[in-house]
Design a protein around this motif. Structure first.
Motif, short mmCIF file in Angstrom:
data_model
loop_
_atom_site.label_atom_id
_atom_site.label_comp_id
_atom_site.label_asym_id
_atom_site.label_seq_id
_atom_site.Cartn_x
_atom_site.Cartn_y
_atom_site.Cartn_z
N PHE A 115 -50.85 -64.79 28.84
CA PHE A 115 -51.19 -66.12 28.34
C PHE A 115 -52.46 -66.02 27.50
O PHE A 115 -53.34 -65.19 27.76
N ARG A 134 -54.84 -76.00 24.87
CA ARG A 134 -53.46 -75.55 24.91
C ARG A 134 -53.36 -74.13 25.48
O ARG A 134 -54.34 -73.37 25.47
N GLN A 135 -52.17 -73.79 25.93
CA GLN A 135 -51.89 -72.45 26.42
C GLN A 135 -50.63 -71.96 25.74
O GLN A 135 -49.71 -72.73 25.45
N ASP A 136 -50.59 -70.70 25.42
CA ASP A 136 -49.40 -70.07 24.86
C ASP A 136 -49.10 -68.82 25.67
O ASP A 136 -50.02 -68.19 26.23
N TRP A 137 -47.83 -68.44 25.73
CA TRP A 137 -47.46 -67.29 26.54
C TRP A 137 -46.40 -66.46 25.82
O TRP A 137 -45.79 -66.89 24.84
N TRP A 141 -45.64 -63.38 21.06
CA TRP A 141 -46.18 -64.62 20.49
C TRP A 141 -47.71 -64.64 20.57
O TRP A 141 -48.38 -65.04 19.61
N CYS A 142 -48.26 -64.18 21.69
CA CYS A 142 -49.72 -64.16 21.83
C CYS A 142 -50.36 -63.23 20.81
O CYS A 142 -51.39 -63.55 20.22
N ILE A 145 -50.36 -64.92 17.38
CA ILE A 145 -51.41 -65.94 17.25
C ILE A 145 -52.77 -65.28 17.05
O ILE A 145 -53.54 -65.65 16.16
N TRP A 157 -55.41 -74.18 15.58
CA TRP A 157 -55.60 -73.53 16.87
C TRP A 157 -56.82 -72.63 16.81
O TRP A 157 -56.86 -71.69 16.00
#
Length: 736
Positions: A115, A134-137, A141-142, A145, A157
């Motif tokens: 994450f 926000r959180q991304d996982w 994808w991480c 970003i 972001w």
């Protein structure tokens, strides 16, 4: 005997550096890191909103202690470095901070994915804190970003890993963000606003990481392991979380001061604010009044007998005890409680600040500064208090509408207390926030103020109260416990017609009695309930009642349209926004809040004359070659340079056109420019003789000074001033 424990604090910036260096280790008996992504995101939201996140319990370690407790690095840390402190309480928070800011390439415990955590710049700057974090996982994808800045910029972001890198990375990111959006100017309607927000956002982030303090208690390195484990067990079995108030409470017990009991005895006097930090606010007010500063570090000096080291102008150092003994502490405590109580009474006044209930207080966090500044005014000579209170009012509204107290409140409270003190002593020492508010209030995005918890939303409600908002049926102002925050155009209609969030904007709200809402309005459109009210009370009365809510005659007529369309709704919103911004300018920016209606109108008349005279001066300079007298030109240059240094003026001297320069002339200086030998030929045909013009300027200036300074005028000054207004109007209407 060695000190068993020592309270202290550390900035977020320093804490991150220590984590990177492997400063903290976890004993084997601690449970594993088990926080969820939502828990980590919530902690980040707390930090960046300047909320207290609890204290850490640390033990300064020795080689023997590190080995005996089988310590290991924080989860996700690569290891290495030199361990210094053993984390006894606060492991989950420290590890969450490490995971969010350093973004280790490691899955979150209990999950199959890595994450990362970010701040949505646009939403953060709009104070939409519920949705700003926000959180991304997902491993791929991480990486995308973190490795593709353009993706970050386009989506607003800001990865917290940028902060974790340290150095100038956050400013490099801000420059990239600004360049990205400036390159889209002309293609994206809000590109310039986004670009300008970038550096402002980073300045706020920088303030937070440098100023946000995490408190901790450090146990002595020579304490026996058995004793340390006992302390750890006691804290964790009771679920105790210590804050600055608790630390002061423990430090004051040896002085026979029971801080918690003291607060319990006064809590009901301060309950109006509906804040769970009022106990801390009392200490902050004490500290500001005693030593100007109020961060946790300085609260420690409230302990009787504790010396604070001061640095003299020559570089020397000296120690001074802020509070001598327990008696002095109790006296200052009582003064602080009284200061907060007086501040709350003042804020509740319907003609001053309009905070009729705790839920309409824009910021509880502004209370320490407001209370301390108000207390300082009480100590001024009586003849200076009126002007000081007007300055307090201007600072308060400027701070609210610029969201000044949304973060790092201790630093801002201190800064504002010092700046207001200087302003009280010298009129020209205007705090920068005043100019920021006056130059930006017309850009308030009131359409987006949809959350009743927002400071600006609440400030607009306060303005309704100050404007004398009356119930639409009874014609009286509702009691605070009977107020309903009501939609003018019903929410159900907005949903059915695809209006979106605009239906919930403060521009579509009104403070009314619940009974009025329930019996007369309910879910009806205005074109249904307004005719019913008119039939009951008469059109003049209904129109008058709605005008107290800044619903102008034009807006009233729009609400009566049948059929009422989405376009009608948007036109109503635009008209009400215009009226509210006009009220902000009239009552708050131009400081006419405490004037009687008749003096308010005279002040407006003088302003209109002044604007017309400025226009004539611009024409005389630009078309007829007139010039400012040298002493006037020097004053204008000095004032403009001050504003330029404060960031309120972005033109260079060469770009400072006449229209801009003439704004820096006061009424008497306008007279000097007009009657100067070189300029007079351009004005003589309009104004007759210099002597006649000087007499009228004198009458106008006496009326203006009475309004602006004493807030009252004699009958003679009023009549002379009214005559001067009529004379100037007649001359200005003539062809020059």
């Amino acid at each position: 005997m060695k000190h068993a424990q020592k309270p202290d604090h550390v900035s977020l910036n320093t804490l991150l550096q220590r984590i990177r260096e492997g400063h903290f280790v976890i004993p084997d008996f601690q449970r594993e890191f088990e926080w969820s992504a939502a828990d980590i995101r919530g902690l980040m939201a707390s930090i960046f909103q300047d909320f207290f996140i609890g204290s850490l319990l640390l033990w300064r370690g020795t080689r023997k202690n590190f080995e005996s407790l089988s310590t290991e690095p924080i989860y996700g840390h690569p290891g290495g470095g030199t361990p210094v402190q053993i984390v006894l309480d606060g492991q989950q928070r420290l590890t969450a901070i490490h995971y969010a800011f350093h973004a280790p390439d490691k899955v979150l415990p209990g999950r199959q994915n890595r994450f990362i955590f970010s701040i949505d710049v646009a939403r953060f700057m709009e104070e939409d804190f519920d949705n700003a974090f926000r959180q991304d996982w997902g491993n791929r994808w991480c990486r995308q970003i973190l490795e593709v800045p353009e993706r970050q910029f386009e989506n607003h972001w800001f990865p917290l890993a940028i902060v974790g890198k340290g150095g100038f990375e956050i400013f490099r990111w801000a420059q990239g963000y600004e360049s990205f959006w400036r390159s889209r100017a002309g293609k994206e309607p809000e590109a310039i606003r986004f670009a300008e927000n970038g550096m402002r956002f980073i300045e706020q982030i920088k303030d937070i990481i440098e100023q946000y303090q995490i408190s901790y208690i450090e146990l002595d390195r020579d304490l026996e392991i058995e004793k340390v484990c006992d302390i750890f067990t006691q804290i964790n079995s009771k679920g105790v979380r210590l804050d600055a108030f608790d630390l002061l409470n423990s430090l004051l017990k040896p002085k026979d001061i029971k801080l918690k009991l003291l607060y319990r005895s006064v809590a009901d006097r301060l309950e109006f604010a509906e804040s769970d930090r009022m106990n801390i606010y009392v200490l902050m007010v004490m500290s500001i009044l005693a030593q100007e500063y109020c961060s946790p570090k300085y609260l420690y000096y409230l302990v009787p007998g504790v010396p604070r080291t001061f640095r003299d102008p020559d570089g020397g150092r000296r120690d001074r005890v802020i509070i001598a003994d327990s008696s002095a502490f109790l006296s200052r405590w009582n003064d602080a409680v009284e200061a907060l109580e007086q501040a709350l009474r003042l804020l509740r006044h319907p003609q001053e600040f309009g905070v009729t209930a705790g839920r309409f207080l824009p910021y509880a966090s502004i209370l320490p500064a407001f209370a301390a500044i108000n207390a300082r005014i009480g100590g001024l000579p009586a003849e200076r208090q009126l002007q000081a209170r007007r300055k307090l009012n201007r600072w308060y509204w400027a701070s609210i509408f610029t969201n000044r107290y949304s973060s790092t409140v201790e630093t801002r409270s201190t800064r504002d207390f010092i700046d207001l003190g200087r302003w009280f002593e010298a009129d020209e020492a205007i705090p920068p926030v005043i100019g920021e508010f006056e130059s930006s209030f017309r850009r308030l995005d009131l359409e987006r103020e949809t959350r009743s918890s927002s400071a600006v939303y609440r400030a607009i409600f306060n303005l309704f109260v100050i404007g004398g908002a009356r119930d639409w049926v009874s014609g009286t102002f509702p009691e605070p416990d009977a107020i309903d925050d009501h939609h003018v155009v019903p929410s159900s209609w907005g949903q059915a017609n695809g209006v979106g969030p605009l239906i919930d904007s403060v521009l579509n709200r009104a403070p009314l009695k619940r009974e009025t809402n329930r019996r007369w309005i309910n879910d009806k459109l205005p074109n249904a309930y307004l005719p019913a009210l008119i039939a009951s009370s008469g059109e003049a009365a209904v129109r008058a009642n709605l005008e107290t809510h800044f619903i102008s005659p034009t807006a009233f007529d729009i609400l009566l349209r049948d059929p009422f369309t989405r376009a009608d709704f948007e036109t109503f919103i635009a008209e009400r926004k215009r009226t509210i911004l006009e009220a902000i300018e009239n009552l708050l920016v131009k400081a006419r809040l405490d004037l009687s209606p008749s003096l308010r109108e005279l002040d407006s008349e003088i302003e209109r004359i002044e604007l017309a005279l400025r226009g004539l001066v611009v024409e005389a300079v630009d078309r007829h070659g007139a010039a400012f007298p040298e002493h006037i030109a020097a004053k204008v240059d000095e004032r403009m340079e001050k504003d330029r240094r404060r960031g309120l003026l972005d033109t260079t001297e060469a770009e400072a056109e006449t229209m801009r320069r003439v704004q820096y002339l006061d009424l008497r200086e306008l007279e000097s420019v007009i009657t100067a030998k070189a300029a007079w030929p351009a004005f003589s045909a309009r104004f007759g003789t210099r002597e006649q013009l000087a007499a009228r300027f004198g009458q106008l200036a006496e009326l203006r000074n009475g309004i602006r300074h004493s807030r009252a005028v004699s009958e003679i000054a009023r009549r002379d001033g009214e005559a001067a207004i009529l004379w100037f109007k007649a001359q200005l209407d003539r062809a020059g």
